[in-house]
Design a protein around this motif. Structure first.
Motif, short mmCIF file in Angstrom:
data_model
loop_
_atom_site.label_atom_id
_atom_site.label_comp_id
_atom_site.label_asym_id
_atom_site.label_seq_id
_atom_site.Cartn_x
_atom_site.Cartn_y
_atom_site.Cartn_z
N GLU A 155 0.81 -1.22 0.00
CA GLU A 155 0.00 0.00 0.00
C GLU A 155 0.84 1.27 0.00
O GLU A 155 0.43 2.28 -0.53
CB GLU A 155 -0.99 -0.02 1.16
N GLU A 156 2.02 1.20 0.58
CA GLU A 156 2.90 2.37 0.56
C GLU A 156 3.33 2.67 -0.88
O GLU A 156 3.31 3.81 -1.32
CB GLU A 156 4.13 2.11 1.44
N ARG A 157 3.69 1.61 -1.60
CA ARG A 157 4.08 1.76 -3.01
C ARG A 157 2.89 2.25 -3.84
O ARG A 157 3.03 3.07 -4.73
CB ARG A 157 4.57 0.39 -3.51
N TYR A 158 1.69 1.72 -3.50
CA TYR A 158 0.48 2.16 -4.19
C TYR A 158 0.28 3.67 -3.99
O TYR A 158 0.01 4.40 -4.94
CB TYR A 158 -0.76 1.41 -3.66
N ALA A 159 0.42 4.13 -2.74
CA ALA A 159 0.22 5.55 -2.42
C ALA A 159 1.22 6.40 -3.19
O ALA A 159 0.87 7.45 -3.73
CB ALA A 159 0.35 5.78 -0.92
N GLN A 160 2.47 5.95 -3.27
CA GLN A 160 3.48 6.71 -4.00
C GLN A 160 3.14 6.80 -5.48
O GLN A 160 3.25 7.87 -6.09
CB GLN A 160 4.86 6.07 -3.80
N ALA A 161 2.71 5.70 -6.06
CA ALA A 161 2.35 5.69 -7.48
C ALA A 161 1.12 6.58 -7.73
O ALA A 161 1.06 7.33 -8.71
CB ALA A 161 2.06 4.27 -7.94
N PHE A 162 0.15 6.52 -6.83
CA PHE A 162 -1.07 7.33 -6.93
C PHE A 162 -0.70 8.81 -6.91
O PHE A 162 -1.16 9.59 -7.74
CB PHE A 162 -2.01 6.98 -5.77
N VAL A 163 0.16 9.19 -5.95
CA VAL A 163 0.57 10.59 -5.81
C VAL A 163 1.30 11.04 -7.07
O VAL A 163 0.99 12.11 -7.62
CB VAL A 163 1.45 10.80 -4.56
N ARG A 164 2.25 10.23 -7.54
CA ARG A 164 3.00 10.62 -8.75
C ARG A 164 2.06 10.85 -9.92
O ARG A 164 2.21 11.82 -10.67
CB ARG A 164 4.03 9.55 -9.11
N GLY A 165 1.09 9.97 -10.09
CA GLY A 165 0.15 10.10 -11.21
C GLY A 165 -0.75 11.32 -11.08
O GLY A 165 -0.91 12.08 -12.03
#
Length: 159
Positions: free
Chosen positions: A62-72
């Motif tokens: 989920e941490e990686r998901y949050a980072q990808a979401f933010v970048r997008g």
């Protein structure tokens, strides 16, 4: 009756393989994977066991998901912090993961995004009354998730 025939149920082993492929395709939240696993006809215990296994194997993070979401959202859609946080909360992401994801935001690029949005909206805004025009621009930027103080500073720079 015919709807039940179409819904295929899988063994936990088969479901793990399908869920791994589902997670490998793009970042997923635990809730998205949980919903998918339930659609495979698994019991709650089996679903939770597979969620743990996928997390251990780093297919679900989920941490990686949050980072990808933010970048997008901040990079492509030019969303502000507030809207990004709301989006992550709506997906059931923990506050810790949201905090880690928001670290992906480069403050200089963030302000640049804000000013680009403001310039673009200002050039297309038809309102002639300066007070109403300013108000409309502020509402637009706040709806994109930018903080009030940053919006006000950007509008002062416009005058």
């Amino acid at each position: 009756m015919e709807n039940e025939n179409r819904k295929k149920s899988y063994t936990p082993k088969q479901a793990l393989i399908k869920a791994a492929a589902y997670c490998a395709y793009q970042e997923r939240t635990q809730q998205e994977v949980r919903t998918k696993l339930y659609s495979y006809g698994l019991s709650p215990d089996e679903v939770e066991e597979l969620i743990v296994r996928l997390s251990q194997e780093k297919l679900l993070d989920e941490e990686r998901y949050a980072q990808a979401f933010v970048r997008g959202k901040y990079g492509l859609k030019k969303w502000g912090r507030r809207k990004i946080m709301q989006g992550l909360k709506a997906k059931g992401i923990s506050d810790y993961c949201i905090k880690q994801g928001l670290k992906e935001i480069d403050p200089e690029q963030y302000e640049q995004n804000l000013h680009q949005l403001l310039e673009k909206k200002n050039s297309t805004e038809k309102e002639k009354n300066p007070f109403l025009r300013r108000q409309k621009l502020a509402y637009f930027l706040m709806s994109k998730g930018y903080e009030n103080d940053l919006v006000n500073d950007a509008l002062k720079g416009l005058e």
